[in-house]
Design an enzyme around this catalytic site. Structure first.
Site, mmCIF file in Angstrom:
data_model
loop_
_atom_site.group_PDB
_atom_site.id
_atom_site.type_symbol
_atom_site.label_atom_id
_atom_site.label_comp_id
_atom_site.label_asym_id
_atom_site.label_seq_id
_atom_site.Cartn_x
_atom_site.Cartn_y
_atom_site.Cartn_z
ATOM 1 N N VAL A 231 0.819 -1.213 0.000
ATOM 2 C CA VAL A 231 0.000 0.000 0.000
ATOM 3 C C VAL A 231 0.854 1.265 0.000
ATOM 4 O O VAL A 231 0.646 2.173 -0.808
ATOM 5 C CB VAL A 231 -0.963 -0.021 1.217
ATOM 6 C CG1 VAL A 231 -1.572 1.353 1.462
ATOM 7 C CG2 VAL A 231 -2.067 -1.037 0.977
ATOM 8 N N LEU B 160 -7.186 -0.485 -2.901
ATOM 9 C CA LEU B 160 -6.514 -1.089 -4.059
ATOM 10 C C LEU B 160 -6.385 -2.599 -3.914
ATOM 11 O O LEU B 160 -6.365 -3.128 -2.799
ATOM 12 C CB LEU B 160 -5.142 -0.460 -4.291
ATOM 13 C CG LEU B 160 -4.052 -0.552 -3.205
ATOM 14 C CD1 LEU B 160 -3.382 -1.911 -3.169
ATOM 15 C CD2 LEU B 160 -3.011 0.520 -3.440
ATOM 16 N N GLY C 97 -7.709 -15.884 0.302
ATOM 17 C CA GLY C 97 -6.492 -15.704 1.103
ATOM 18 C C GLY C 97 -6.005 -14.283 0.957
ATOM 19 O O GLY C 97 -6.805 -13.363 0.781
ATOM 20 N N CYS D 193 -5.509 -9.436 3.244
ATOM 21 C CA CYS D 193 -6.631 -8.610 3.726
ATOM 22 C C CYS D 193 -7.837 -9.406 4.223
ATOM 23 O O CYS D 193 -8.172 -9.331 5.400
ATOM 24 C CB CYS D 193 -7.052 -7.637 2.637
ATOM 25 S SG CYS D 193 -5.780 -6.426 2.266
HETATM 26 N N1 LIG Z 1 -1.956 -5.395 0.518
HETATM 27 C C1 LIG Z 1 -3.119 -4.923 0.081
HETATM 28 O O1 LIG Z 1 -3.602 -5.268 -0.997
HETATM 29 C C2 LIG Z 1 -3.890 -3.912 0.908
HETATM 30 C C3 LIG Z 1 -4.970 -3.233 0.337
HETATM 31 C C4 LIG Z 1 -5.651 -2.298 1.110
HETATM 32 C C5 LIG Z 1 -5.286 -2.074 2.421
HETATM 33 N N2 LIG Z 1 -4.250 -2.769 2.972
HETATM 34 C C6 LIG Z 1 -3.878 -2.487 4.350
HETATM 35 O O2 LIG Z 1 -2.731 -1.629 4.338
HETATM 36 C C7 LIG Z 1 -1.861 -1.942 5.418
HETATM 37 C C8 LIG Z 1 -0.478 -2.287 4.915
HETATM 38 O O3 LIG Z 1 -0.587 -3.437 4.122
HETATM 39 P P1 LIG Z 1 0.616 -3.905 3.164
HETATM 40 O O4 LIG Z 1 0.134 -5.099 2.444
HETATM 41 O O5 LIG Z 1 1.117 -2.731 2.397
HETATM 42 O O6 LIG Z 1 1.699 -4.333 4.278
HETATM 43 P P2 LIG Z 1 3.235 -4.702 4.057
HETATM 44 O O7 LIG Z 1 3.552 -5.692 5.096
HETATM 45 O O8 LIG Z 1 3.483 -5.027 2.623
HETATM 46 O O9 LIG Z 1 4.006 -3.328 4.363
HETATM 47 C C9 LIG Z 1 4.089 -2.746 5.614
HETATM 48 C C10 LIG Z 1 5.444 -2.071 5.715
HETATM 49 O O10 LIG Z 1 5.480 -1.286 6.914
HETATM 50 C C11 LIG Z 1 6.818 -1.274 7.400
HETATM 51 N N3 LIG Z 1 6.828 -0.818 8.775
HETATM 52 C C12 LIG Z 1 6.305 -1.391 9.882
HETATM 53 N N4 LIG Z 1 6.523 -0.635 10.976
HETATM 54 C C13 LIG Z 1 7.223 0.448 10.562
HETATM 55 C C14 LIG Z 1 7.747 1.609 11.204
HETATM 56 N N5 LIG Z 1 7.629 1.776 12.510
HETATM 57 N N6 LIG Z 1 8.403 2.502 10.466
HETATM 58 C C15 LIG Z 1 8.551 2.340 9.138
HETATM 59 N N7 LIG Z 1 8.058 1.283 8.461
HETATM 60 C C16 LIG Z 1 7.408 0.351 9.162
HETATM 61 C C17 LIG Z 1 7.230 -2.733 7.211
HETATM 62 O O11 LIG Z 1 8.628 -2.884 7.238
HETATM 63 C C18 LIG Z 1 6.627 -3.040 5.841
HETATM 64 O O12 LIG Z 1 7.543 -2.794 4.783
HETATM 65 C C19 LIG Z 1 -2.550 -3.075 6.200
HETATM 66 O O13 LIG Z 1 -3.325 -2.519 7.219
HETATM 67 C C20 LIG Z 1 -3.451 -3.696 5.143
HETATM 68 O O14 LIG Z 1 -4.581 -4.334 5.703
HETATM 69 C C21 LIG Z 1 -3.521 -3.671 2.241
#
Ligand SMILES: NC(=O)c1ccc[n+]([C@@H]2O[C@H](COP(=O)([O-])OP(=O)(O)OC[C@H]3O[C@@H](n4cnc5c(N)ncnc54)[C@H](O)[C@@H]3O)[C@@H](O)[C@H]2O)c1
Length: 432
Positions: free
Chosen positions: A11, A153, A260, A263
């Site tokens: 994201v 997204l 899976g 999300c």
């Molecule tokens: N993946 C998807 O398709 C999607 C879609 C919509 C919403 N979301 C939501 O968005 C959020 C993130 O999802 P994602 O899939 O991008 O996660 P992800 O695990 O791919 O990325 C999260 C990132 O945050 C970093 N991080 C954690 N703590 C940190 C800190 N203190 N400082 C700096 N960086 C830090 C991690 O190292 C990691 O790179 C979640 O809540 C998810 O539910 C995800």
């Protein structure tokens, strides 16, 4: 505008890059040093179509920066997007918000002029209230506003979804923040996106309710598929017949393996947990969670039936192991439970995935990764089409597989049962 994305994952990276492409100055921050070093060299940590070029373009024109220095990045920015993970807690109940609250604690020590703090991460209702409380312990409330702006997204379509969203949901009662965000998102609104301003709590719930509804739709058609198998009806006909009704719609109405990804599994559990806290029984979503958890073992039993109970030493090939096509994301993919279960029964597993070998399977002696479709399926007794990549849609099985009596189990109903029958291929789909 000057933006900071905290968390450069699926994201944070995608939305950060897209915001920079719209003309904003964006710093993408992550605590993962290797990830940031790689991004600076143009190495993209995830598979997402089109992301590579967009990162390079905006990094080279200096609108997009990468950093591991959270405090410096926050102080240079006006709008801070929190995009860190919100996984399920280790005990399996509710969302683990430790990453969110750690970031809130870091933010509060840096604010010296007005900043908008936005949760783009999916967070349970009242998380925004909690973030506000944490930050206000060290900072005047006049210097910040906490807003919920959930992201909708989909992996594999992320750039398109970000640039052409159906809606942008902004949860805030703060007029100044609403005005600034409307301006930030105005290029997307001019492409047709609807901008919705709600309360912060409503925005948080819109995200969970949307994901729970989509998970329900998938689970619904998966259960109908189970019935179809018993009554000799093809579930694809049901999907089409139902989906053409505009009140229902055909998307997310295709039978397949258990849902899976990063999300739906965690968000359905989290909304149930939130409702429990507020003494509300979300019985529909609870049964969706249960039905989906049972699905992998149900499909495993189907595999065993297809092999007449003789799994030992059978060469089984998985085509695709990620939870869906066009992503490398393995989180909560049904292959993670199906492959080890088949190994326990003595199967030899071969797999091919267009996004490459997966660390998850390296520990298993009898799992082999093949670098192309032909070598993956060549020696197979059973080929399981687990993911709906385009690469798997026109395979000449008869020409490639050397075994005379091989079987195809198409968990995505990519192939026509009739055409497979005509080719004398022993073929099974889902819900047919
Ligand atoms: N993946 C998807 O398709 C999607 C879609 C919509 C919403 N979301 C939501 O968005 C959020 C993130 O999802 P994602 O899939 O991008 O996660 P992800 O695990 O791919 O990325 C999260 C990132 O945050 C970093 N991080 C954690 N703590 C940190 C800190 N203190 N400082 C700096 N960086 C830090 C991690 O190292 C990691 O790179 C979640 O809540 C998810 O539910 C995800």
């Amino acid at each position: 505008m000057k933006l900071c994305m905290i968390g450069t994952g699926y994201v944070g990276l995608v939305s950060g890059v897209c915001f920079s492409d719209l003309g904003n100055e964006v710093i993408c921050v992550d605590r993962d040093i290797k990830k940031i070093q790689n991004l600076k060299k143009g190495i993209i940590p995830i598979y997402e179509p089109g992301l590579d070029e967009l990162v390079k373009k905006n990094y080279n024109n200096n609108r997009l920066k990468f950093s591991t220095n959270l405090k410096e990045s926050i102080s240079k920015s006006d709008i801070i997007f929190i995009c860190v993970g919100t996984p399920t807690k280790k005990n399996g109940i509710g969302a683990d918000l430790s990453q969110i609250y750690n970031v809130a604690k870091e933010i509060r020590s840096v604010i010296s002029k007005f900043k908008i703090i936005i949760t783009k991460s999916t967070v349970p209702v009242t998380t925004g209230d909690e973030i506000e409380k944490i930050i206000s312990q060290k900072t005047s409330k006049k210097l910040f506003s906490v807003v919920s702006n959930p992201e909708f997204l989909r992996e594999g379509e992320a750039i398109r979804d970000f640039i052409y969203p159906d809606r942008v949901v902004v949860g805030t009662d703060n007029k100044r923040s609403n005005r600034i965000l409307k301006n930030l998102y105005s290029p997307l609104m001019s492409k047709g996106a609807k901008y919705i301003n709600t309360s912060r709590r409503a925005a948080e719930l819109i995200k969970y309710a949307s994901n729970a509804f989509l998970a329900t739709k998938i689970t619904f058609i998966n259960e109908i598929a189970n019935l179809c198998e018993k009554i000799n009806v093809n579930v694809e006909d049901i999907s089409i017949g139902m989906g053409l009704d505009k009140r229902i719609g055909g998307r997310f109405l295709r039978a397949g393996p258990a849902y899976g990804g990063s999300c739906f599994p965690k968000d359905t559990k989290a909304i149930v947990n939130t409702a429990n806290k507020f003494q509300t029984n979300l019985s529909v979503i609870k049964s969706v969670v249960k039905s989906n958890e049972n699905r992998s073992s149900l499909l495993l039993n189907r595999v065993i039936d297809i092999l007449d109970g003789k799994v030992k030493n059978k060469k089984i090939c998985f085509l695709g192991v990620t939870f869906k096509a066009n992503t490398d994301d393995m989180r909560d993919s049904s292959s993670l439970s199906m492959i080890p279960s088949l190994l326990k029964k003595g199967a030899k597993i071969n797999y091919f995935d267009p996004t490459g070998e997966k660390d998850d399977f390296k520990k298993f002696k009898d799992v082999n990764f093949s670098s192309n479709i032909n070598s993956a399926i060549k020696e197979s007794d059973l080929i399981i089409i687990h993911t709906e990549w385009n690469d798997f849609k026109s395979i000449n099985f008869k020409k490639i597989v050397v075994k005379k009596k091989f079987i195809v189990f198409d968990m995505r109903n990519i192939y026509s049962p009739l055409k497979m029958k005509k080719q004398k291929i022993k073929y099974f789909g889902l819900g047919c």
